[in-house]
Scaffold this active site. Structure first.
Site, PDB file in Angstrom:
ATOM      1  N   TYR A 332      87.164 104.311   2.171  1.00  0.00           N
ATOM      2  CA  TYR A 332      88.225 104.742   3.101  1.00  0.00           C
ATOM      3  C   TYR A 332      88.676 103.637   4.053  1.00  0.00           C
ATOM      4  CZ  TYR A 332      85.213 108.967   2.396  1.00  0.00           C
ATOM      5  OH  TYR A 332      84.404 109.959   1.906  1.00  0.00           O
ATOM      6  N   CYS A 359      78.288  93.197  -7.088  1.00  0.00           N
ATOM      7  CA  CYS A 359      79.302  92.388  -7.765  1.00  0.00           C
ATOM      8  C   CYS A 359      80.653  93.100  -7.797  1.00  0.00           C
ATOM      9  CB  CYS A 359      78.834  92.055  -9.169  1.00  0.00           C
ATOM     10  SG  CYS A 359      77.251  91.222  -9.125  1.00  0.00           S
TER      11      CYS A 359
END
Ligand SMILES: *Cc1c(COP(=O)(O)O)cnc(C)c1O
Length: 430
Positions: A332, A359
Protein backbone atom coordinates in the site's frame (compact mmCIF):
# COMPACT_ATOMS: atom_id res chain seq x y z
CA UNK A 1 14.69 10.84 14.94
CA UNK A 2 15.66 13.49 17.41
CA UNK A 3 14.79 12.95 21.04
CA UNK A 4 11.67 10.92 21.48
CA UNK A 5 9.66 8.55 19.38
CA UNK A 6 6.60 10.76 19.70
CA UNK A 7 5.95 14.15 21.24
CA UNK A 8 2.61 14.80 22.85
CA UNK A 9 0.82 15.85 25.97
CA UNK A 10 -1.89 13.16 25.73
CA UNK A 11 -0.91 9.66 26.86
CA UNK A 12 1.70 8.09 24.59
CA UNK A 13 0.33 6.86 21.27
CA UNK A 14 3.02 4.18 21.35
CA UNK A 15 4.56 2.06 24.09
CA UNK A 16 8.03 2.49 22.57
CA UNK A 17 10.31 5.08 24.14
CA UNK A 18 13.98 5.58 24.90
CA UNK A 19 15.15 4.58 28.33
CA UNK A 20 18.84 4.88 29.20
CA UNK A 21 19.40 5.83 25.54
CA UNK A 22 17.96 2.55 24.35
CA UNK A 23 14.53 1.89 22.88
CA UNK A 24 12.19 -0.03 25.13
CA UNK A 25 8.64 -1.36 25.04
CA UNK A 26 6.90 -0.47 28.30
CA UNK A 27 10.33 -0.52 29.88
CA UNK A 28 11.48 -3.82 28.36
CA UNK A 29 14.76 -3.37 26.50
CA UNK A 30 14.48 -4.15 22.79
CA UNK A 31 18.19 -4.89 22.69
CA UNK A 32 17.72 -7.58 25.31
CA UNK A 33 14.71 -9.00 23.48
CA UNK A 34 16.66 -9.15 20.21
CA UNK A 35 19.51 -10.93 21.98
CA UNK A 36 17.16 -13.42 23.61
CA UNK A 37 14.96 -14.20 20.61
CA UNK A 38 16.80 -13.06 17.50
CA UNK A 39 15.55 -10.83 14.71
CA UNK A 40 13.33 -10.08 12.88
CA UNK A 41 11.10 -10.00 15.95
CA UNK A 42 7.63 -8.59 16.47
CA UNK A 43 7.24 -6.98 19.89
CA UNK A 44 3.81 -6.01 21.27
CA UNK A 45 2.63 -4.23 24.38
CA UNK A 46 -0.26 -5.97 26.13
CA UNK A 47 -0.97 -2.83 28.14
CA UNK A 48 -1.39 -0.73 25.02
CA UNK A 49 -3.81 -3.24 23.45
CA UNK A 50 -5.88 -3.42 26.64
CA UNK A 51 -5.86 0.33 26.93
CA UNK A 52 -7.17 0.80 23.37
CA UNK A 53 -9.87 -1.80 23.94
CA UNK A 54 -10.94 -0.03 27.13
CA UNK A 55 -11.13 3.29 25.26
CA UNK A 56 -13.76 1.70 23.04
CA UNK A 57 -15.59 0.20 26.01
CA UNK A 58 -15.69 3.59 27.68
CA UNK A 59 -16.68 5.62 24.61
CA UNK A 60 -19.61 3.31 23.82
CA UNK A 61 -20.38 2.48 27.42
CA UNK A 62 -23.72 4.23 27.48
CA UNK A 63 -25.32 2.00 24.87
CA UNK A 64 -25.54 -1.80 24.53
CA UNK A 65 -22.57 -2.78 22.44
CA UNK A 66 -19.97 -5.47 21.79
CA UNK A 67 -16.48 -4.74 20.50
CA UNK A 68 -15.73 -7.56 18.07
CA UNK A 69 -12.00 -7.25 17.44
CA UNK A 70 -11.15 -7.92 13.77
CA UNK A 71 -8.94 -10.99 14.00
CA UNK A 72 -7.24 -10.46 10.64
CA UNK A 73 -5.38 -7.42 11.97
CA UNK A 74 -3.36 -9.62 14.32
CA UNK A 75 -4.48 -13.17 14.93
CA UNK A 76 -1.82 -14.36 17.38
CA UNK A 77 -3.47 -16.58 19.97
CA UNK A 78 -2.00 -14.70 22.93
CA UNK A 79 -3.47 -11.43 21.66
CA UNK A 80 -6.87 -13.00 21.03
CA UNK A 81 -6.75 -14.43 24.55
CA UNK A 82 -5.84 -11.08 26.04
CA UNK A 83 -8.81 -9.39 24.37
CA UNK A 84 -11.21 -12.30 24.85
CA UNK A 85 -10.58 -12.35 28.59
CA UNK A 86 -11.45 -8.67 28.77
CA UNK A 87 -14.81 -9.33 27.17
CA UNK A 88 -14.12 -8.73 23.50
CA UNK A 89 -16.03 -10.50 20.78
CA UNK A 90 -14.39 -11.20 17.44
CA UNK A 91 -14.93 -10.43 13.78
CA UNK A 92 -13.66 -13.35 11.72
CA UNK A 93 -13.29 -13.84 7.98
CA UNK A 94 -12.50 -17.55 7.75
CA UNK A 95 -12.87 -20.95 9.36
CA UNK A 96 -9.22 -20.65 10.33
CA UNK A 97 -9.90 -17.52 12.35
CA UNK A 98 -12.88 -19.25 13.98
CA UNK A 99 -10.51 -22.01 15.12
CA UNK A 100 -8.10 -19.43 16.51
CA UNK A 101 -10.87 -17.87 18.60
CA UNK A 102 -11.88 -21.31 19.86
CA UNK A 103 -8.30 -22.08 20.91
CA UNK A 104 -7.62 -18.67 22.42
CA UNK A 105 -10.81 -18.06 24.38
CA UNK A 106 -13.67 -20.45 23.79
CA UNK A 107 -16.36 -18.48 25.67
CA UNK A 108 -15.97 -15.71 23.06
CA UNK A 109 -17.39 -17.93 20.28
CA UNK A 110 -20.86 -16.68 21.11
CA UNK A 111 -19.65 -13.14 20.41
CA UNK A 112 -18.24 -13.90 16.96
CA UNK A 113 -19.46 -12.25 13.78
CA UNK A 114 -18.43 -13.89 10.53
CA UNK A 115 -17.66 -11.55 7.62
CA UNK A 116 -16.26 -12.24 4.16
CA UNK A 117 -17.42 -12.41 0.54
CA UNK A 118 -16.69 -16.08 -0.11
CA UNK A 119 -17.62 -18.29 2.80
CA UNK A 120 -17.42 -22.03 2.15
CA UNK A 121 -19.84 -24.70 3.37
CA UNK A 122 -17.34 -26.19 5.84
CA UNK A 123 -16.68 -22.75 7.33
CA UNK A 124 -20.39 -22.04 7.67
CA UNK A 125 -20.93 -25.46 9.28
CA UNK A 126 -18.16 -24.88 11.80
CA UNK A 127 -19.56 -21.46 12.70
CA UNK A 128 -23.14 -22.77 13.00
CA UNK A 129 -21.98 -25.53 15.34
CA UNK A 130 -20.02 -22.98 17.38
CA UNK A 131 -23.27 -20.99 17.74
CA UNK A 132 -21.67 -17.70 16.72
CA UNK A 133 -23.55 -14.45 17.17
CA UNK A 134 -24.15 -13.58 13.54
CA UNK A 135 -23.19 -14.23 9.93
CA UNK A 136 -22.57 -11.05 7.98
CA UNK A 137 -23.82 -12.17 4.59
CA UNK A 138 -22.44 -10.54 1.46
CA UNK A 139 -24.48 -12.05 -1.40
CA UNK A 140 -27.80 -13.76 -2.14
CA UNK A 141 -25.95 -16.93 -3.07
CA UNK A 142 -24.28 -16.95 0.33
CA UNK A 143 -27.66 -16.48 1.99
CA UNK A 144 -29.00 -19.52 0.09
CA UNK A 145 -25.97 -21.56 1.12
CA UNK A 146 -26.39 -20.44 4.74
CA UNK A 147 -30.06 -21.48 4.72
CA UNK A 148 -29.16 -24.84 3.22
CA UNK A 149 -26.40 -25.54 5.75
CA UNK A 150 -28.59 -24.37 8.65
CA UNK A 151 -31.33 -26.74 7.53
CA UNK A 152 -28.89 -29.63 7.06
CA UNK A 153 -27.53 -29.18 10.58
CA UNK A 154 -30.85 -28.23 12.15
CA UNK A 155 -29.37 -25.02 13.56
CA UNK A 156 -31.08 -21.70 12.91
CA UNK A 157 -28.67 -19.06 11.54
CA UNK A 158 -28.69 -15.46 12.73
CA UNK A 159 -27.64 -13.22 9.89
CA UNK A 160 -27.13 -9.61 8.90
CA UNK A 161 -26.79 -8.46 5.33
CA UNK A 162 -23.61 -6.51 4.88
CA UNK A 163 -24.95 -3.59 2.96
CA UNK A 164 -22.91 -1.36 0.77
CA UNK A 165 -23.96 2.20 1.62
CA UNK A 166 -22.18 3.74 -1.40
CA UNK A 167 -20.23 6.08 0.86
CA UNK A 168 -16.79 7.26 -0.12
CA UNK A 169 -14.15 7.04 2.60
CA UNK A 170 -10.83 8.57 1.72
CA UNK A 171 -8.21 5.88 2.18
CA UNK A 172 -5.92 3.74 0.06
CA UNK A 173 -7.92 2.21 -2.85
CA UNK A 174 -6.89 -1.32 -1.78
CA UNK A 175 -8.55 -0.88 1.62
CA UNK A 176 -11.62 1.14 0.64
CA UNK A 177 -14.74 -1.03 0.56
CA UNK A 178 -17.89 1.09 0.82
CA UNK A 179 -18.53 2.11 -2.77
CA UNK A 180 -20.85 0.21 -5.09
CA UNK A 181 -17.86 -0.57 -7.35
CA UNK A 182 -16.27 -2.70 -4.61
CA UNK A 183 -16.73 -6.45 -4.25
CA UNK A 184 -18.02 -6.14 -0.69
CA UNK A 185 -21.60 -6.21 0.55
CA UNK A 186 -24.96 -5.91 -1.14
CA UNK A 187 -26.30 -2.64 -2.56
CA UNK A 188 -28.35 -1.04 0.19
CA UNK A 189 -31.18 -0.48 -2.29
CA UNK A 190 -31.56 -4.25 -2.78
CA UNK A 191 -31.44 -5.17 0.89
CA UNK A 192 -35.15 -4.91 1.66
CA UNK A 193 -36.13 -7.40 -1.03
CA UNK A 194 -33.50 -9.87 0.13
CA UNK A 195 -34.64 -9.69 3.77
CA UNK A 196 -38.20 -10.28 2.55
CA UNK A 197 -37.10 -13.37 0.65
CA UNK A 198 -35.02 -14.62 3.59
CA UNK A 199 -38.05 -14.39 5.88
CA UNK A 200 -39.54 -17.33 3.97
CA UNK A 201 -36.90 -19.67 5.37
CA UNK A 202 -37.45 -20.79 8.95
CA UNK A 203 -33.72 -21.54 9.14
CA UNK A 204 -32.77 -17.89 8.77
CA UNK A 205 -33.15 -15.31 11.54
CA UNK A 206 -32.62 -11.75 10.30
CA UNK A 207 -30.91 -10.52 13.44
CA UNK A 208 -29.06 -7.48 12.13
CA UNK A 209 -27.70 -5.23 9.44
CA UNK A 210 -23.98 -4.68 8.96
CA UNK A 211 -21.71 -2.26 7.17
CA UNK A 212 -17.94 -1.80 6.83
CA UNK A 213 -16.70 1.00 4.60
CA UNK A 214 -12.96 0.37 4.63
CA UNK A 215 -9.81 0.61 6.67
CA UNK A 216 -7.42 3.32 7.90
CA UNK A 217 -10.19 5.94 7.71
CA UNK A 218 -9.18 9.14 9.52
CA UNK A 219 -12.25 11.33 8.96
CA UNK A 220 -15.28 10.26 10.92
CA UNK A 221 -18.00 11.79 8.69
CA UNK A 222 -18.15 8.77 6.35
CA UNK A 223 -18.90 6.54 9.37
CA UNK A 224 -21.80 8.81 10.32
CA UNK A 225 -23.10 8.87 6.75
CA UNK A 226 -22.92 5.09 6.40
CA UNK A 227 -24.66 4.50 9.71
CA UNK A 228 -27.34 7.04 8.91
CA UNK A 229 -28.24 5.00 5.81
CA UNK A 230 -28.13 1.76 7.76
CA UNK A 231 -30.37 3.20 10.48
CA UNK A 232 -33.01 4.21 7.93
CA UNK A 233 -32.88 0.73 6.47
CA UNK A 234 -33.30 -0.84 9.91
CA UNK A 235 -36.39 1.27 10.58
CA UNK A 236 -37.83 0.17 7.25
CA UNK A 237 -37.01 -3.48 7.93
CA UNK A 238 -38.77 -3.30 11.29
CA UNK A 239 -41.86 -1.87 9.56
CA UNK A 240 -41.61 -4.85 7.21
CA UNK A 241 -41.83 -7.13 10.26
CA UNK A 242 -38.19 -8.20 10.71
CA UNK A 243 -36.87 -8.48 14.25
CA UNK A 244 -33.58 -6.60 13.81
CA UNK A 245 -31.60 -6.48 17.08
CA UNK A 246 -28.05 -5.70 15.97
CA UNK A 247 -26.41 -2.96 13.97
CA UNK A 248 -22.85 -3.82 13.04
CA UNK A 249 -20.91 -0.63 12.27
CA UNK A 250 -17.80 -2.50 11.06
CA UNK A 251 -14.25 -1.35 11.73
CA UNK A 252 -11.91 0.95 9.90
CA UNK A 253 -10.95 3.65 12.37
CA UNK A 254 -7.45 4.76 11.35
CA UNK A 255 -4.33 5.69 13.25
CA UNK A 256 -1.54 8.16 12.52
CA UNK A 257 1.49 6.34 11.18
CA UNK A 258 3.53 9.56 11.15
CA UNK A 259 5.37 11.09 14.04
CA UNK A 260 2.63 13.66 14.71
CA UNK A 261 0.99 13.70 18.14
CA UNK A 262 -1.94 11.30 18.31
CA UNK A 263 -4.54 11.31 21.03
CA UNK A 264 -6.17 7.89 20.82
CA UNK A 265 -8.83 8.64 23.43
CA UNK A 266 -9.95 11.70 21.53
CA UNK A 267 -10.09 9.75 18.26
CA UNK A 268 -12.34 7.09 19.77
CA UNK A 269 -14.60 9.78 21.23
CA UNK A 270 -14.91 11.51 17.84
CA UNK A 271 -15.69 8.15 16.27
CA UNK A 272 -18.30 7.30 18.90
CA UNK A 273 -19.92 10.71 18.45
CA UNK A 274 -20.09 10.20 14.67
CA UNK A 275 -21.71 6.80 15.10
CA UNK A 276 -24.16 8.22 17.64
CA UNK A 277 -25.10 10.89 15.12
CA UNK A 278 -25.72 8.27 12.44
CA UNK A 279 -27.74 6.12 14.83
CA UNK A 280 -29.91 9.01 16.07
CA UNK A 281 -32.51 7.40 18.36
CA UNK A 282 -31.89 3.87 17.21
CA UNK A 283 -31.48 1.54 20.20
CA UNK A 284 -30.25 -1.67 18.57
CA UNK A 285 -27.28 -3.47 20.13
CA UNK A 286 -24.24 -1.98 18.44
CA UNK A 287 -21.45 -4.21 17.15
CA UNK A 288 -18.06 -2.67 16.45
CA UNK A 289 -15.22 -4.34 14.56
CA UNK A 290 -12.02 -2.38 15.19
CA UNK A 291 -8.81 -4.10 14.17
CA UNK A 292 -5.96 -1.75 13.38
CA UNK A 293 -6.89 0.83 16.01
CA UNK A 294 -6.51 -1.69 18.83
CA UNK A 295 -3.23 -3.31 17.86
CA UNK A 296 -1.25 -1.33 15.26
CA UNK A 297 0.54 1.06 17.57
CA UNK A 298 1.11 -1.58 20.23
CA UNK A 299 3.57 -3.38 17.98
CA UNK A 300 6.95 -2.87 16.36
CA UNK A 301 9.03 -5.00 14.05
CA UNK A 302 12.55 -5.21 15.41
CA UNK A 303 15.24 -5.84 12.82
CA UNK A 304 19.02 -5.78 12.55
CA UNK A 305 21.00 -3.95 9.89
CA UNK A 306 22.93 -6.43 7.77
CA UNK A 307 24.62 -4.20 5.23
CA UNK A 308 24.82 -0.54 4.30
CA UNK A 309 25.84 0.28 0.76
CA UNK A 310 25.94 3.02 -1.84
CA UNK A 311 24.79 2.43 -5.40
CA UNK A 312 25.45 5.56 -7.41
CA UNK A 313 23.79 8.44 -5.60
CA UNK A 314 21.68 6.21 -3.39
CA UNK A 315 22.38 4.76 0.02
CA UNK A 316 20.75 1.49 1.03
CA UNK A 317 20.29 0.13 4.51
CA UNK A 318 19.62 -3.59 4.20
CA UNK A 319 17.90 -5.18 7.20
CA UNK A 320 17.24 -8.78 8.16
CA UNK A 321 13.48 -8.11 7.97
CA UNK A 322 11.88 -7.96 4.53
CA UNK A 323 8.59 -7.61 2.68
CA UNK A 324 7.71 -11.17 3.67
CA UNK A 325 7.69 -10.02 7.32
CA UNK A 326 5.90 -6.70 6.78
CA UNK A 327 4.35 -6.15 3.37
CA UNK A 328 2.47 -2.92 4.07
CA UNK A 329 5.04 -0.57 2.48
CA UNK A 330 5.27 -2.73 -0.66
CA UNK A 331 1.52 -3.37 -0.88
CA UNK A 332 0.00 0.00 0.00
CA UNK A 333 3.04 2.29 -0.03
CA UNK A 334 2.36 2.54 3.68
CA UNK A 335 4.55 4.72 5.87
CA UNK A 336 6.16 3.33 9.00
CA UNK A 337 8.38 5.36 11.29
CA UNK A 338 11.77 3.66 11.53
CA UNK A 339 13.91 4.40 14.56
CA UNK A 340 17.31 3.20 15.73
CA UNK A 341 17.21 1.21 18.95
CA UNK A 342 20.35 2.91 20.26
CA UNK A 343 19.38 6.54 20.75
CA UNK A 344 21.50 8.73 18.49
CA UNK A 345 23.67 11.23 20.31
CA UNK A 346 23.72 13.88 17.59
CA UNK A 347 21.33 15.11 14.96
CA UNK A 348 23.29 13.78 12.00
CA UNK A 349 21.26 11.70 9.58
CA UNK A 350 21.76 9.97 6.29
CA UNK A 351 19.11 9.67 3.58
CA UNK A 352 18.65 6.06 2.65
CA UNK A 353 16.32 3.43 1.27
CA UNK A 354 15.64 0.94 4.01
CA UNK A 355 15.13 -2.41 2.35
CA UNK A 356 15.02 -6.14 2.99
CA UNK A 357 17.09 -8.92 1.40
CA UNK A 358 14.25 -10.28 -0.76
CA UNK A 359 14.90 -10.39 -4.50
CA UNK A 360 12.30 -7.79 -5.50
CA UNK A 361 12.73 -4.08 -6.00
CA UNK A 362 9.39 -3.75 -4.22
CA UNK A 363 11.04 -5.07 -1.07
CA UNK A 364 11.41 -1.78 0.72
CA UNK A 365 10.30 -0.33 4.05
CA UNK A 366 11.11 3.29 3.24
CA UNK A 367 12.56 5.26 0.40
CA UNK A 368 14.78 8.32 0.71
CA UNK A 369 14.25 8.35 4.45
CA UNK A 370 16.31 10.46 6.83
CA UNK A 371 17.63 8.14 9.49
CA UNK A 372 20.52 8.14 11.96
CA UNK A 373 23.73 6.86 10.45
CA UNK A 374 23.13 3.21 11.28
CA UNK A 375 25.83 0.59 10.81
CA UNK A 376 25.77 -3.17 10.25
CA UNK A 377 24.78 -4.92 13.47
CA UNK A 378 22.64 -2.02 14.71
CA UNK A 379 19.02 -2.64 15.60
CA UNK A 380 16.17 -0.58 14.19
CA UNK A 381 12.45 -0.72 14.95
CA UNK A 382 9.64 -0.28 12.45
CA UNK A 383 6.86 1.28 14.49
CA UNK A 384 3.10 0.76 14.28
CA UNK A 385 3.60 -2.73 12.93
CA UNK A 386 1.12 -4.47 15.24
CA UNK A 387 -1.68 -4.64 12.67
CA UNK A 388 -1.53 -6.33 9.27
CA UNK A 389 2.13 -7.14 9.90
CA UNK A 390 2.55 -10.70 11.10
CA UNK A 391 -0.84 -11.71 9.70
CA UNK A 392 0.33 -10.89 6.18
CA UNK A 393 3.75 -12.52 6.62
CA UNK A 394 4.79 -15.23 4.18
CA UNK A 395 7.64 -17.57 3.42
CA UNK A 396 8.60 -15.76 0.23
CA UNK A 397 12.24 -16.45 -0.63
CA UNK A 398 11.90 -19.46 1.74
CA UNK A 399 12.41 -17.14 4.68
CA UNK A 400 11.17 -18.35 8.07
CA UNK A 401 8.44 -16.24 9.60
CA UNK A 402 9.45 -14.06 12.53
CA UNK A 403 9.02 -14.73 16.23
CA UNK A 404 6.66 -12.65 18.41
CA UNK A 405 7.02 -11.38 21.96
CA UNK A 406 4.32 -9.92 24.18
CA UNK A 407 5.41 -7.47 26.86
CA UNK A 408 2.95 -7.37 29.74
CA UNK A 409 4.09 -5.07 32.51
CA UNK A 410 7.35 -6.49 33.74
CA UNK A 411 6.74 -9.85 32.08
CA UNK A 412 7.89 -10.62 28.54
CA UNK A 413 6.59 -13.77 26.88
CA UNK A 414 7.56 -15.43 23.64
CA UNK A 415 4.13 -15.94 22.06
CA UNK A 416 5.34 -17.42 18.78
CA UNK A 417 8.71 -19.06 18.28
CA UNK A 418 10.65 -18.41 15.13
CA UNK A 419 9.68 -20.73 12.30
CA UNK A 420 12.23 -23.41 11.47
CA UNK A 421 13.19 -24.90 8.14
CA UNK A 422 11.49 -28.10 9.31
CA UNK A 423 8.22 -26.16 9.85
CA UNK A 424 8.51 -24.71 6.39
CA UNK A 425 9.09 -28.04 4.66
CA UNK A 426 6.59 -30.03 6.72
CA UNK A 427 3.78 -29.95 4.16
CA UNK A 428 5.86 -30.68 1.06
CA UNK A 429 6.00 -34.02 -0.70
CA UNK A 430 9.04 -35.20 -2.55
C1 LIG B 1 -10.74 -5.74 7.97
C2 LIG B 1 -12.09 -5.61 8.53
C3 LIG B 1 -12.28 -4.97 9.76
C4 LIG B 1 -11.17 -4.30 10.53
O1 LIG B 1 -10.70 -3.18 9.87
P1 LIG B 1 -9.67 -2.19 10.63
O2 LIG B 1 -9.39 -1.17 9.62
O3 LIG B 1 -8.48 -3.01 10.96
O4 LIG B 1 -10.36 -1.66 11.81
C5 LIG B 1 -13.55 -4.94 10.28
N1 LIG B 1 -14.61 -5.50 9.62
C6 LIG B 1 -14.45 -6.11 8.44
C7 LIG B 1 -15.64 -6.70 7.77
C8 LIG B 1 -13.20 -6.17 7.85
O5 LIG B 1 -13.07 -6.77 6.67
Amino acid sequence: MKKKVTTRSAPPARPFAYRNRSLSCDGASLTALAEAHGTPLYVYSAQQISCRFQLFQKAFGSRPHTVCYAVKANSSLAILKLLGEQGAGFDIVSGGELERVRRAHKPALKKVVFSGVGKQAWEIDAALKANILQFNVESEQELDLLAARAQALGIRARFALRVNPDVFAETHPYISTGLSEHKFGIAITQARAIYRRAAKSKWLDASGVSVHIGSQIRKVDPFAAALDRVTSLVAQLRRDGHNIRYIDAGGGLGIDYSDAPFDAAHQVERYAAALAKGLANEQAHLLLEPGRFLVAQAGALLTRVLVTKKNGAKTFVITDAAMNDLIRPALYHAHHEIVPVRQPTGKATITADIVGPVCESGDFFARDRAIANVKPGDLVALLDAGAYGMTQASNYNSRPRAAEVLVDGTKTTLIRRRETMRDQLATEIL
